[in-house]
Every structure is written in structure tokens, then in C-alpha cells.
Design a protein around this motif. Sequence first.
Motif, short mmCIF file in Angstrom:
data_model
loop_
_atom_site.label_atom_id
_atom_site.label_comp_id
_atom_site.label_asym_id
_atom_site.label_seq_id
_atom_site.Cartn_x
_atom_site.Cartn_y
_atom_site.Cartn_z
N GLU A 1 12.55 -4.40 4.01
CA GLU A 1 12.31 -4.93 2.68
C GLU A 1 10.93 -4.56 2.15
OE1 GLU A 1 14.39 -6.61 0.75
OE2 GLU A 1 15.98 -7.08 2.17
N HIS A 2 10.82 -4.61 0.86
CA HIS A 2 9.58 -4.34 0.16
C HIS A 2 8.45 -5.22 0.68
CE1 HIS A 2 6.67 -4.54 -3.15
NE2 HIS A 2 7.09 -3.32 -3.47
N HIS A 3 8.71 -6.51 0.85
CA HIS A 3 7.65 -7.45 1.24
C HIS A 3 7.03 -7.10 2.58
CE1 HIS A 3 11.06 -9.26 3.37
NE2 HIS A 3 10.18 -9.88 4.12
N LEU A 4 7.80 -6.49 3.49
CA LEU A 4 7.26 -6.13 4.79
C LEU A 4 6.27 -4.97 4.71
CD1 LEU A 4 10.50 -6.47 6.94
CD2 LEU A 4 8.57 -8.07 6.79
N GLU A 5 6.39 -4.17 3.68
CA GLU A 5 5.49 -3.03 3.50
C GLU A 5 4.34 -3.34 2.55
OE1 GLU A 5 8.09 0.11 2.29
OE2 GLU A 5 9.15 0.12 4.21
N ASN A 6 4.34 -4.54 2.00
CA ASN A 6 3.30 -4.94 1.04
C ASN A 6 2.05 -5.35 1.82
OD1 ASN A 6 1.64 -6.27 -0.81
ND2 ASN A 6 3.36 -7.02 -1.98
N GLU A 7 1.03 -4.51 1.77
CA GLU A 7 -0.19 -4.76 2.54
C GLU A 7 -1.05 -5.88 1.97
OE1 GLU A 7 -2.14 -0.99 2.92
OE2 GLU A 7 -0.52 -0.14 4.13
N THR A 8 -0.72 -6.36 0.78
CA THR A 8 -1.50 -7.45 0.20
C THR A 8 -1.04 -8.82 0.70
OG1 THR A 8 -0.11 -7.71 -1.77
CG2 THR A 8 -1.90 -6.08 -1.89
N LEU A 9 0.14 -8.88 1.32
CA LEU A 9 0.67 -10.15 1.82
C LEU A 9 0.19 -10.41 3.24
CD1 LEU A 9 4.42 -10.13 0.73
CD2 LEU A 9 2.55 -11.42 -0.30
N SER A 10 -0.08 -11.67 3.55
CA SER A 10 -0.43 -12.05 4.92
C SER A 10 0.81 -11.94 5.80
CB SER A 10 -0.97 -13.48 4.95
OG SER A 10 0.08 -14.39 4.65
N LEU A 11 0.58 -11.87 7.10
CA LEU A 11 1.70 -11.84 8.04
C LEU A 11 2.52 -13.13 7.93
CD1 LEU A 11 0.06 -10.24 11.19
CD2 LEU A 11 1.71 -9.20 9.64
#
Length: 105
Positions: free
Chosen positions: A11-21
Motif C-alpha cells: 500500500e501507499h501508506h507503507l511507502e510514505n516516509e513521512t508517516l511514523s512506523l
Amino acid sequence: MNEMDQILMREHHLENETLSLKAKGLFSIMLLQEPTWNFTVRNLAELSRDGIEAVGNAVRELEKAGYVERHREYSPEGHISGVRYILHRTPCQGKPAPENHQPEN
């Protein structure tokens, strides 16, 4: 887990480097729930060892990033009766609803 489930995790969210783990993990868990599941911060917190405050912070991070929308629902008397969650697999580009928006009578 079938092949479709494995594809959905890319998913997109997993590749979004701005989101925390924490936000990435929480959103992954949210996507796995049935649409009829009762999405609340308290119920989400029960799915992990993180507390309500930590989960609430992650949900707010997801809101700010455009992956989650929360809309308050009101009773006919004007009291908050629940919250409706809308999940977006890619960030929502639309303007989120105001936090204290109430439907007009």
C-alpha cells in the motif's frame, strides 16, 4: 492469507516516509477490519498494547496525512452519537470537514 491480501499490503501508506512506523502499522490494521467494525480509538487500542493516547496520536497523524477522515455524527438533539471513519488507500486531496461541524436542523 491469500494472494489478494498480500497485494493489498503493498500500500501507499507503507511507502510514505513521512508517516511514523506506528501510523503505518495502525493503518494496516485498520484496513484489515471489516467495514462494519466499530472504529473507535478505544477499540483500536484494544488491538495492541499501545494505550488510547498513543493510538489517538497515530489516528491524528493519519488524518493530517489524508489517510483517515473522522466525521462526528449527531443525534436529532444535537449530541454526538458516534464517529464515522473513512479510510483512503492514498491520501485524500479534499478539504477535511471542520472538527466541530454539526448538521443543520
